[in-house]
Design an enzyme around this catalytic site. Structure first.
Site, short mmCIF file in Angstrom:
data_model
loop_
_atom_site.label_atom_id
_atom_site.label_comp_id
_atom_site.label_asym_id
_atom_site.label_seq_id
_atom_site.Cartn_x
_atom_site.Cartn_y
_atom_site.Cartn_z
N ASP A 205 59.08 93.44 116.52
CA ASP A 205 57.72 93.20 116.04
C ASP A 205 56.98 94.52 115.85
O ASP A 205 57.59 95.51 115.43
CB ASP A 205 56.98 92.29 117.04
CG ASP A 205 55.98 91.38 116.35
OD1 ASP A 205 54.92 91.89 115.95
OD2 ASP A 205 56.25 90.18 116.23
N HIS A 244 50.55 91.68 118.18
CA HIS A 244 51.44 90.54 117.98
C HIS A 244 52.67 90.59 118.88
O HIS A 244 53.00 89.61 119.57
CB HIS A 244 51.85 90.52 116.50
CG HIS A 244 52.49 89.25 116.06
ND1 HIS A 244 53.80 89.19 115.66
CD2 HIS A 244 52.00 88.00 115.94
CE1 HIS A 244 54.10 87.96 115.29
NE2 HIS A 244 53.02 87.21 115.45
N ASP A 314 63.12 85.00 99.53
CA ASP A 314 63.50 86.32 100.04
C ASP A 314 64.29 86.16 101.33
O ASP A 314 64.13 85.17 102.05
CB ASP A 314 62.25 87.17 100.28
CG ASP A 314 62.57 88.65 100.40
OD1 ASP A 314 63.73 89.03 100.15
OD2 ASP A 314 61.66 89.41 100.75
N ASP A 351 54.57 75.81 101.19
CA ASP A 351 55.78 76.62 101.23
C ASP A 351 56.87 75.87 101.98
O ASP A 351 56.60 74.91 102.71
CB ASP A 351 55.49 77.97 101.91
CG ASP A 351 56.50 79.05 101.52
OD1 ASP A 351 57.45 78.74 100.78
OD2 ASP A 351 56.33 80.20 101.96
N GLU A 381 55.94 74.67 107.94
CA GLU A 381 56.79 74.57 106.75
C GLU A 381 57.94 73.62 107.03
O GLU A 381 58.49 73.61 108.13
CB GLU A 381 57.33 75.94 106.35
CG GLU A 381 56.26 76.95 105.96
CD GLU A 381 56.86 78.26 105.50
OE1 GLU A 381 58.05 78.28 105.10
OE2 GLU A 381 56.15 79.28 105.54
N SER A 418 54.62 82.00 115.19
CA SER A 418 54.83 83.22 115.97
C SER A 418 54.86 82.92 117.45
O SER A 418 55.60 83.54 118.21
CB SER A 418 53.70 84.22 115.70
OG SER A 418 53.94 84.95 114.54
#
Length: 947
Positions: A205, A244, A314, A351, A381, A418
């Site tokens: 991270d 984070h 990606d 998404d 998602e 996360s």
């Protein structure tokens, strides 16, 4: 042996045309979007730190930090070098004898998967959270459950609950305070004594506050580094943007009973961090992070990925894919590293995590999120690659996740997927303490088998797969259950070897298939378990690699149906995705058929939901990859009997037929010497046995006879075990250099992370050999077969009929004997031209005309009868092929020598001029059609790609 390579994070010029390769195309920048990066990575033939510094210095560069993946080095230009000079440096590096390759890299956009609220929202949310906690009575629940501590055994220290940490009661997801009294059942695992001891977790991270009072005692320097600044200190910048990684670390390993914040799920585990998101992120930065100290780190947790904007496809680049592969092959002493990934936060933009190559990797456990009230959070998602779920936040009126903060203090506002991935990493750490022998595949089996769908069943979209498990594109197999995971882990036996079966759909004309407007097409494949080799009867991962071009990519929908009727939406419509290129060989992944029998009809449904009748495109191909085992992984699994034996009855089959006839018939006498069967023989026995229910006590075998590994005798099997190959009615041992094989010395998979040479022609006669590095002319392929990385031919940028000259990068004509080639002369043909053949020797030579004989006239018998005859010979006796080859080469050598003396005067003739062919730059994958070497124009005609 390994080699030094240099990877440059540079940008392609605006005039360049990008060629998409595999799963990383939307991350490639172009034009003004490209930032000219000063990063470079170098890879040497073998690791030599002093030599790397010397080579870099010779090219006005400097090495920073430690090498990764054996011999890759980060390097930097010492000054503001211009584009032309950078090209010269790259070409010089590629030509250096100690440099293996030069990979030109491009910066990639990677985002953290949290949800940031503003300060006003934070106050409201924390006040709401406090009210929820005070009303919950969690302390009473813990006091009740702590009475079980006297019942726990095994000599482990049992905690007294509740913990005295000030925010422990606010950890609703641990103390039974989700709506309905649910949580992730971690306290019961703690009360068995498990807390993550001797397990190391690294958070990839923006860094980790290693001296935080709630982390310092558990900090692991061996699981930490700073890739951004190339030093050993992962401490984040205290600028408000880099909290984070520290927050994720606190979820996993915050210390218990220290009067600081809350408690980590694995509060006695070792925690480290890699600072890699606080700077330019590239394929090489990701690879260096994923490959850090793989024999020490058990679990890598990543809560980031490509942009969750609803319009991006990606995934990991070639170096990151290699790092994943090395991790599962060699990490943790061969048991494999465990990679935990957050599934994505793009739900509000519709998404799908199917467009994220990290979550669709078979190497990762993709973790989704559920809210305080057991519903889908707004950012979730959907995709069939999500394996399980942990709790996280929903909105400002509901509680979020409690953890530590930067540089000190605590927060109750950690959010997004996360927050879910680190909770999963902590729960997995408990299971690894319970059973350190678990492999990376064991852990995937355990997570999905012990996940609890019950708290989440009020959400729409649940279905039941072919073996009776509940599945969801939102939540995988359900909410992770710490107690069940630990309980199963303690007694779990390592799963059988994983195999892969590949089925390629052959598209009939028109190929590619044109697409227009709104449509629905179904493509079917018949699967029999495996065309060759060990069958896959118990599915694990299922991948579909497909190429589709369409005027609006977001209007496409792909759905896969298994023979058992399980429906997986591989790609839902994504309204924000207006890309006109589609996707190329994209690896869609489903884990929803886990445990099913793959034999039968598979259907891929490709459809468009567009309202624009003028949209057009083409469907090109799809390949079905089935990963799984020949045997059940657990005694409770539904048994899928092997299929019938191959057509053509052997003598053993005839004997079985005779012994199975009715009593009224007169069976043919069978002579087994003086032996008499004891009865109740194993199902693989034919004609009796000397011990009941034993496959190694048969007089004869029904299918195959396989020698025992460590003693004399044999056992009867339906198919050959790993380490053996089938020959006639027997299973014979592979070479000890192979993991599995098709012949004694021809490997099909390799031990550890060795590479398999998968090129079948004379110039690489060691086809099927396992090597540490690919020989010259071949490149490593870590994508097309995720069980076994291979050495394959480089992509031919010159086109059919040409090959790349190794010294100057120009394209040259193949020999007249070759339709396709990778070098000069008939010995380097990949496919013979019409009128040439290579059935009896390893190179292409002219077919014999009437009256000519192969040996006398040095020609090839191209008749159908000769081809059929040699096909059998070549599979049964490679030795004679080699003998014939040596004879042929010797004769050709004599002819060439004679020709040299006879025609040496011909050298005085004037040379014939040919039109120049393109020049190839192996460093960048570029082909330059402008032959003026001193051009530095922005308008150079270049074509770029990645190998």
């Amino acid at each position: 042996m390994t080699r030094l390579s240099i990877v440059v994070l540079a940008c392609i010029s605006a005039a360049a045309i990008t060629v998409i390769n595999g799963i990383e195309h939307d991350s490639v920048c172009s034009g003004s979007e490209c930032a000219d990066s000063h990063h470079t990575v170098i890879k040497l033939v073998k690791r030599d730190d002093a030599l790397a510094r010397k080579i870099a210095d010779e090219h006005d560069m400097e090495i920073r930090g430690e090498p990764f993946m054996d011999s890759h080095y980060f390097a930097y230009h010492k000054d503001n070098t211009g584009r032309r000079r950078k090209r010269e440096v790259l070409q010089s590096l590629e030509a250096h004898p100690h440099v293996d390759a030069v990979h030109e890299q491009i910066p990639r956009r990677r985002v953290k998967r949290d949800y940031v609220v503003n300060d006003n929202e934070r106050v409201v949310a924390e006040e709401s959270s406090d009210r929820s906690r005070r009303a919950s009575g969690s302390s009473i629940v813990d006091q009740g459950i702590s009475k079980q501590r006297r019942q726990a055994g095994g000599g482990l220290e049992i905690p007294r609950l509740p913990f005295r940490d000030p925010l422990y009661n606010d950890q609703w997801y641990l103390v039974g305070n989700a709506v309905g009294g649910f949580d992730m059942n971690v306290r019961k695992a703690w009360l068995l004594g498990y807390a993550g001891r001797n397990v190391s977790i690294s958070i990839l991270d923006d860094g980790i506050q290693r001296d935080h009072p709630d982390l310092a005692a558990n900090y692991d320097p061996l699981a930490s580094t700073d890739i951004n600044d190339h030093d050993d200190d992962p401490t984040p910048q205290n600028n408000g943007d880099n909290k984070h990684g520290t927050r994720c670390a606190g979820e996993v390993a915050a210390i218990a009973n220290n009067n600081e914040c809350g408690v980590g799920v694995a509060f006695k585990s070792k925690i480290g961090g890699v600072r890699m998101l606080d700077g330019a992120v590239s394929d090489s930065v990701e690879a260096a992070s994923l490959s850090l100290n793989q024999n020490h780190i058990d679990i890598y947790s990543a809560s980031w990925g490509p942009e969750d904007d609803g319009k991006t496809f990606d995934g990991p680049g070639p170096l990151a894919r290699e790092a994943f592969y090395r991790g599962i092959k060699n990490g943790r002493g061969g048991k494999g590293n465990i990679f935990v990934w957050a599934s994505g936060n793009g739900g509000s933009r519709q998404d799908s995590c199917s467009a994220d190559g990290y979550t669709t990797s078979v190497y990762t456990l993709s973790i989704s999120s559920a809210t305080f009230d057991n519903h889908r959070p707004w950012y979730l998602e959907e995709c069939p690659s999500s394996i399980a779920t942990t709790y996280s936040s929903a909105n400002i009126n509901q509680p979020a996740i409690v953890t530590v903060d930067v540089p000190r203090g605590c927060t109750k506002m950690h959010t997004g997927t996360s927050a879910s991935a680190p909770l999963a990493a902590g729960i997995i750490a408990l299971a690894l303490e319970a059973n350190p022998a678990l492999t990376w595949r064991d852990m995937q089996h355990l997570v999905l088998r012990t996940a609890n769908p019950s708290p989440l069943l009020d959400n729409p979209g649940w279905s039941v797969n072919g073996v009776g498990r509940k599945i969801s594109n939102k939540f995988g197999y359900g909410l992770m259950d710490g107690h069940e995971l630990v309980k199963w882990a303690k007694d779990w036996r390592t799963v059988p070897e994983q195999h892969i079966c590949t089925y390629e759909y052959k598209l009939a004309a028109p190929n590619p298939r044109p697409l227009t407007g709104r449509f629905q097409l179904n493509f079917t494949l018949e699967v029999n378990g495996c065309e060759t080799g060990t069958p896959v009867l118990y599915l694990e991962h299922v991948q579909v690699h497909s190429t589709v071009r369409y005027g609006k990519r977001g209007d496409l929908k792909l759905t896969l149906f298994s023979p058992a009727g399980t429906r997986s939406v591989l790609l839902p419509p994504r309204p924000q995705d207006f890309n006109v290129n589609g996707f190329h060989k994209w690896p869609f992944l489903s884990v929803q058929m886990w445990g099913e029998d793959p034999r039968g009809t598979w259907v891929l449904m490709v459809e468009s939901v567009t309202t624009n009748a003028n949209l057009a495109g083409t469907f090109h191909d799809w390949t079905l990859l089935l990963y799984g085992t020949a045997d059940p992984a657990h005694p409770s699994d539904k048994v899928h009997p092997p299929g019938p034996p191959p057509t053509g009855q052997s003598i053993l089959g005839r004997m079985q037929q005779l012994t199975s006839q009715t009593e009224d018939a007169a069976p043919e006498a069978i002579s087994i010497g003086d032996l008499r069967s004891v009865g109740d023989c194993h199902e693989e026995c034919a004609a009796g046995c000397h011990e009941s229910h034993s496959a190694s006590a048969c007089f004869k075998c029904k299918h195959l006879q396989q020698s025992l590994r460590n003693r004399a005798g044999f056992k009867c099997v339906t198919y050959c075990d790993d380490g053996f190959f089938k020959e006639d009615d027997s299973c014979k041992k592979c070479s000890p250099l192979c993991h599995t094989c098709t012949k004694a010395e021809v490997c099909s998979t390799c031990p550890g992370a060795l590479l398999l040479i998968d090129v079948d022609h004379f110039a690489h006669w060691d086809h099927g050999q396992c090597v540490e590095k690919c020989p010259e002319g071949l490149v490593a392929d870590y994508e097309s077969n995720l069980i076994q990385a291979r050495c394959v031919l480089k992509e031919n940028f010159c086109g059919a009929g040409y090959f790349m000259l190794p010294n100057n990068g120009r394209c040259s004509n193949c020999d007249e004997a070759c339709e396709l080639c990778h070098g000069a002369g008939p010995i380097y043909c990949d496919k013979c031209a019409q009128g040439f053949g290579n059935r009896s020797v390893g190179y292409c030579r002219p077919c014999c005309s009437n009256g000519q004989k192969p040996i006398d006239d040095h020609c090839e018998d191209c008749s159908a009868a000769a081809i059929a005859s040699f096909s059998h010979l070549s599979h049964s006796s490679p030795f004679w092929s080699f003998v014939w080859l040596l004879l042929a080469v010797s004769l050709v050598g004599l002819v060439i020598a004679a020709g040299y003396f006879f025609f040496r005067d011909e050298r005085s003739r004037d040379g014939v001029e040919y039109t120049a062919l393109p020049r190839y730059n192996a460093a960048s994958g570029a082909i330059n059609l402008d032959f003026s070497d001193d051009s530095d124009s922005e308008d150079e005609i270049m074509k770029t790609g990645q190998i």
